[in-house]
Design a protein around this motif. Sequence first.
Motif, PDB file in Angstrom:
ATOM      1  N   ALA A 302       0.709   4.118   1.989  1.00  0.00           N
ATOM      2  CA  ALA A 302       0.526   3.006   2.920  1.00  0.00           C
ATOM      3  C   ALA A 302       1.863   2.564   3.502  1.00  0.00           C
ATOM      4  O   ALA A 302       1.964   2.249   4.697  1.00  0.00           O
ATOM      5  CB  ALA A 302      -0.157   1.843   2.205  1.00  0.00           C
ATOM      6  N   ALA A 303       2.900   2.538   2.666  1.00  0.00           N
ATOM      7  CA  ALA A 303       4.222   2.112   3.124  1.00  0.00           C
ATOM      8  C   ALA A 303       4.770   3.052   4.189  1.00  0.00           C
ATOM      9  O   ALA A 303       5.536   2.640   5.070  1.00  0.00           O
ATOM     10  CB  ALA A 303       5.180   2.029   1.940  1.00  0.00           C
ATOM     11  N   TRP A 304       4.381   4.333   4.114  1.00  0.00           N
ATOM     12  CA  TRP A 304       4.862   5.308   5.100  1.00  0.00           C
ATOM     13  C   TRP A 304       4.379   4.958   6.511  1.00  0.00           C
ATOM     14  O   TRP A 304       5.034   5.280   7.502  1.00  0.00           O
ATOM     15  CB  TRP A 304       4.379   6.711   4.717  1.00  0.00           C
ATOM     16  N   GLN A 305       3.263   4.267   6.593  1.00  0.00           N
ATOM     17  CA  GLN A 305       2.693   3.922   7.892  1.00  0.00           C
ATOM     18  C   GLN A 305       3.344   2.688   8.513  1.00  0.00           C
ATOM     19  O   GLN A 305       3.145   2.401   9.692  1.00  0.00           O
ATOM     20  CB  GLN A 305       1.186   3.677   7.742  1.00  0.00           C
ATOM     21  N   VAL A 306       4.112   1.947   7.709  1.00  0.00           N
ATOM     22  CA  VAL A 306       4.731   0.713   8.194  1.00  0.00           C
ATOM     23  C   VAL A 306       6.033   1.040   8.913  1.00  0.00           C
ATOM     24  O   VAL A 306       6.901   1.728   8.362  1.00  0.00           O
ATOM     25  CB  VAL A 306       5.010  -0.257   7.023  1.00  0.00           C
TER      26      VAL A 306
END
Length: 341
Positions: A302-306
């Motif tokens: 999920a953090a990769w998408q931020v």
Amino acid sequence: MSVVIPCYNYANFLPEAVLSVISQVGANTQVIIVDDASTDNSLSVAQSLAAAHPEVVVLSNASNRGPVRTFNYGLEHATGEYLVRLDADDLLTPGSLRRAIDVCQVHPEVGLVYGHPVHFSGSSRPAARQQVKGWALWSGMDWVEERCRAGVNVITSPEVLMRMSIVRQVGGQRDLPHGHDMEMWLRIASVSDVAFIRGADQAWHRDHAQSLSARKVNDAVDLAERAKVFETLFSWMTSPADRVAKMRSLTDKALFDGGLKSLRVQLQLGVPDVQGFTQMISVVQGLNLNENQRAVLASVQAAWQVPRNSMLKAIPVFFHRAGRRIIWEYRQRHWRSFGVY
């Protein structure tokens, strides 16, 4: 004493490797060169060496069989009490065989002896230390357990001497693309003790663009290969089930932690390697994960998408790199002295 030298297109390096073996003092050596259908003049160079040195034997493959099968073919013809696998681009340091044999003769329970390898590139080799400061000895299963706890290899390859009776007991190398050496070390250690020669350098390992170790594998491929190594080992081991279960648990954690660290580094540094990141995610997902680990991995995905602001990450990146450098230097010093990280 048998030294098996697999060779593929290393005609320019082969004479130096062979000379490093036959010039050893205090060890009667049988040198087995196995040419793996080289397309250069490796085979003729090997045959010339055999003609000049009676201790050298040459075998050849009719077609290219790869490093594992080539080594195992040489192993079939090895008759010595001890065994060394030496790549044709590497060399033994003066006295290395005698130093390793001394350990085996004093400690008959030891099946694998290794030391520090000196890495070099080009034609100029660094001086090798020859003064032994002592021996570090481990129960083989304790050494294997520590490798499971860390999840990484601590041996390059040419610095290893094996007791042939143990090799005959466990068999040759398994057909693993990048982890065949590591798996064999672990298998030997699971049935015999391990020793490390402190103070002396046991081999020169040549770093160059054509070497097998230089054929780049990214972090994801490396992690997947190490997972295969441990799974191959555990499938073979006949040790008490509770200890094998403990080793599996340690390995699962170490491999997960290593993959997670690689993913977080990419997040912290903002490296735009989408393919490498998704490949690592896929490899980590294929590991034996518990619920908590799956949740952590999902949060990393999920953090990769931020979107990441490069100005905001400048300070943490600096401290991250500095911290990693300090840890790396400490681990290297410890490995050089004791053979483990």
